[in-house]
Design a protein around this motif. Sequence first.
Motif, PDB file in Angstrom:
ATOM      1  N   THR A 147       0.847  -1.195   0.000  1.00 12.47           N
ATOM      2  CA  THR A 147       0.000   0.000   0.000  1.00 12.47           C
ATOM      3  C   THR A 147       0.878   1.238   0.000  1.00 12.47           C
ATOM      4  OG1 THR A 147      -1.867   1.074   1.097  1.00 12.47           O
ATOM      5  CG2 THR A 147      -0.260   0.082   2.529  1.00 12.47           C
ATOM      6  N   SER A 148       0.270   2.373  -0.394  1.00 10.46           N
ATOM      7  CA  SER A 148       1.049   3.602  -0.509  1.00 10.46           C
ATOM      8  C   SER A 148       1.289   4.242   0.844  1.00 10.46           C
ATOM      9  CB  SER A 148       0.308   4.607  -1.373  1.00 10.46           C
ATOM     10  OG  SER A 148       0.173   4.100  -2.654  1.00 10.46           O
ATOM     11  N   VAL A 199      -0.892  11.323   1.566  1.00  9.35           N
ATOM     12  CA  VAL A 199      -1.567  10.299   0.780  1.00  9.35           C
ATOM     13  C   VAL A 199      -2.844  10.906   0.218  1.00  9.35           C
ATOM     14  CG1 VAL A 199      -2.812   8.104   0.919  1.00  9.35           C
ATOM     15  CG2 VAL A 199      -0.561   8.322   1.989  1.00  9.35           C
ATOM     16  N   GLY A 211       0.317   7.634  -2.995  1.00 13.88           N
ATOM     17  CA  GLY A 211       1.288   8.477  -2.315  1.00 13.88           C
ATOM     18  C   GLY A 211       1.724   9.623  -3.213  1.00 13.88           C
ATOM     19  N   TRP A 232      -7.506  -4.850  -3.828  1.00 10.19           N
ATOM     20  CA  TRP A 232      -7.401  -3.999  -2.645  1.00 10.19           C
ATOM     21  C   TRP A 232      -7.760  -4.825  -1.423  1.00 10.19           C
ATOM     22  CZ3 TRP A 232      -5.163   0.137  -4.449  1.00 10.19           C
ATOM     23  CH2 TRP A 232      -5.477   0.587  -5.732  1.00 10.19           C
ATOM     24  N   GLU A 268     -13.513   5.871   2.010  1.00  9.12           N
ATOM     25  CA  GLU A 268     -13.332   7.315   2.134  1.00  9.12           C
ATOM     26  C   GLU A 268     -14.548   7.856   2.866  1.00  9.12           C
ATOM     27  OE1 GLU A 268     -14.108   9.249  -1.627  1.00  9.12           O
ATOM     28  OE2 GLU A 268     -14.854   7.374  -2.402  1.00  9.12           O
ATOM     29  N   ASP A 311      -4.937   9.408  10.038  1.00  3.99           N
ATOM     30  CA  ASP A 311      -6.179  10.049   9.618  1.00  3.99           C
ATOM     31  C   ASP A 311      -6.561  11.121  10.634  1.00  3.99           C
ATOM     32  OD1 ASP A 311      -6.974   8.899   7.220  1.00  3.99           O
ATOM     33  OD2 ASP A 311      -7.997   7.228   8.179  1.00  3.99           O
ATOM     34  N   ASN A 330      -6.521  10.244  -1.599  1.00  2.70           N
ATOM     35  CA  ASN A 330      -7.510   9.174  -1.698  1.00  2.70           C
ATOM     36  C   ASN A 330      -8.388   9.422  -2.935  1.00  2.70           C
ATOM     37  OD1 ASN A 330      -9.679   7.431  -1.339  1.00  2.70           O
ATOM     38  ND2 ASN A 330      -9.499   7.503   0.888  1.00  2.70           N
ATOM     39  N   ARG A 377      -6.915  11.766   5.337  1.00  2.00           N
ATOM     40  CA  ARG A 377      -5.508  11.540   5.657  1.00  2.00           C
ATOM     41  C   ARG A 377      -4.847  12.821   6.148  1.00  2.00           C
ATOM     42  NH1 ARG A 377      -4.137   6.193   5.598  1.00  2.00           N
ATOM     43  NH2 ARG A 377      -2.026   7.014   5.596  1.00  2.00           N
ATOM     44  N   GLN A 404      -8.545   0.152   7.334  1.00  2.00           N
ATOM     45  CA  GLN A 404      -7.385   0.332   6.441  1.00  2.00           C
ATOM     46  C   GLN A 404      -6.781  -1.016   6.058  1.00  2.00           C
ATOM     47  OE1 GLN A 404      -4.894   2.416   9.440  1.00  2.00           O
ATOM     48  NE2 GLN A 404      -4.959   4.096   7.980  1.00  2.00           N
ATOM     49  N   HIS A 445      -8.979   4.886  -3.371  1.00  2.00           N
ATOM     50  CA  HIS A 445      -7.683   4.227  -3.540  1.00  2.00           C
ATOM     51  C   HIS A 445      -6.567   5.121  -3.042  1.00  2.00           C
ATOM     52  CE1 HIS A 445      -9.856   2.098  -7.009  1.00  2.00           C
ATOM     53  NE2 HIS A 445     -10.029   1.456  -5.883  1.00  2.00           N
ATOM     54  N   ARG A 446      -5.680   4.524  -2.277  1.00  2.00           N
ATOM     55  CA  ARG A 446      -4.601   5.306  -1.681  1.00  2.00           C
ATOM     56  C   ARG A 446      -3.446   5.486  -2.641  1.00  2.00           C
ATOM     57  NH1 ARG A 446      -3.672   2.569   4.110  1.00  2.00           N
ATOM     58  NH2 ARG A 446      -1.610   3.463   3.948  1.00  2.00           N
TER      59      ARG A 446
END
Length: 665
Positions: free
Chosen positions: A273-274, A537, A546, A318, A397, A518, A539, A533, A424, A543-544
């Motif tokens: 994950t990012s 990051v 970076g 995911w 989200e 968060d 969203n 966040r 998460q 989808h996360r």
Amino acid sequence: MADDTDDDAVELEARLAAQDTFEPPESFVEQANVADDGIYDEFAEDWPDCWEDAAALVDWDEPYDTVLDDSNPPFFEWFTGGSLNASYNCLDRHVENGAKNRAAIQWEGELGEERTYTYQDLYREVNAFAAGLRDLGVEADDVVTLYMPMIPELPIAMLACARIGAPHSVVFAGFSANALATRMNAADSEYLVTCDGYYRRGDALNHKGKADEGLRGVDHDVETVVVDRLGDELTHFLGDHAHDYGELVDRHEGTHVEPVSRDAEDMLFLMYTSGTTGEPKGVKHTTGGYLSYAAWTTQNVLDVKPEDTYWCAADIGWITGHSYIVYGPLALGTTTVMYEGTPDYPERDRLWELVEKYRVDQLYTAPTAIRSFMKWGTEYPNRHDLSSLRLLGTVGEPINPRAWKWYYKHIGNEDCPVVDTWWQTETGGMMITTLPGVGDMKPGSAGPPLPGIGAEVVDVAGDPVDEGNAGYLTVNKPWPGMLRTLYKNDERFIDEYWREYSDVDSDDPDDWTYFPEDGAKIDDDGYITVLGRVDDVINVSGHRLGTMEIESAIVGVEGVAEAAVVGADHDVKGEAVHAYVITEDDATPGDALRERIIQGVEDAIGPIARPESVVFTPELPKTRSGKIMRRLLVDVANGDDLGDTSTLRNPDVVEDIQAAVDAGD
Ligand code: 6R9
């Protein structure tokens, strides 16, 4: 008559708009898996042993002797001494217990093909493929990378890996070749399962080509298995080290592979994950705690029962798909629906067509999807009979109250509770949400922490904030589904998640607090509203991504000297990516370079990271200490007032950027 109905509709809208608390529907409460709010006190009084309720949902080969081992924080361990197999728990025991003819996976392709796998069918194919993987040399603890879209062979491969004790690492099919290579290198993964292609809006996409390109970036030999999804549409050419999935499975048709008994703390899978730095984080989940927690939350939050047909319309690439398409529902022995395509193909009623066709009981999706449905209008859901629905869920989200109410009314007909679930990749399963048969719902607020979960909203010093104030979300107690570490990087695990709010030199587990990065608020009833966040990051559609990853992709494009990327409001995606770029002296800013930048991002990460805008600027706003002030760029992208620019080293630059945005270049 028509007028009456219109008036009723207007009145209803007005009533909904004014209402900020909703009780769970009576018809739902009567049949709910949890209908007694005593569960909160019970779990608080009996913590951590309360989590034996979760462990009781899975079959253990060897019973565990300790519920929680907290002797070496933050390396918490759950159900230690126990052993089990996740594939056995998702398959064999249901086949043995009279459910062999129940549909396990109800799959629908984008073009309308259907495949139903009963528990018996799934058991057979998982066993055959597990034997096939062994032929290739896969042994317990070897990481197998799965790079596949939403086809049944993806969960089959996951369960085949689990059966032989090989952790899987699923890479989202929409990610680029480069993202695949990075993840395979990071995990030292010597095995890849992929496919020839798949359908998107009617077009056959060449996935194998992308996988091959990715493999060229892998620094070691890889054995590859290729699933034939497209038949004659694309021929896949198998070179050295490449094997046909169909052949492997046929060769082992009817074989039983004894499930490898795994220690509760053995790794079940890795999921990248990012994070804040460019390098993706390899989140490690283990077998006992993760599986128990996925099953418990599926049962008690999504109210899933074995006879239900349940649909989580996420992608298995995911974490949501891992926990709530595959492991949670299959551990409970229910029917899980899988759909290959997009919600607007061939028409914008595709989801509702499927809900009606399969008589779906629970639908779990993302706010970004709900905002699209809202935009498309009620004519699409109105075409279908959605009366089978009993519960609705959202994840990924924050959901705005208007979208929540639209979902509640137009999809749920005010008969279904809506669970807004905060969690998460790292938490493995849901953490903050109402229990659908117990708690009142407040649109826009996820709800209280689940029973047994110690979530709080604190200030920078770690003290709880007053009701109504914004602060940081923290979790002050371990839970079974938690990540155990970042793969091969314990130090980064501590730095990323614990250092901020823990006494990292302490051996006392009470001195350790998990920081999810968060922001949040809490109200007088203890309901938590997650704001988003607080790290770098973005969203996008749940989808996360970076900012660093995207920035480094942009800086990799010839002619680019420096780049800053921010997320700004987007009415469907939640957030969208905006890039601010400084060119090298001899490069010409303009559409050609802009195209190359966008392409560069797609190549490095995937189309989901595609910038919404690319603004060329001679300078970026920087603080006196040289940090890029992203907040100002967010304001520019949102069209907001710029606020205080006095701490900038170069205050004029913001106006220049603003002018560039206004001029559209
Ligand atoms: C499951 C998943 C995690 C981040 C998380 C938060 C955001 C997820 C949310 C939510 C508000 C919700 N998030 N659920 N924000 N309300 N119900 O999405 O995992 O991809 O790791 O993303 O998503 O910011 O920190 P992951």
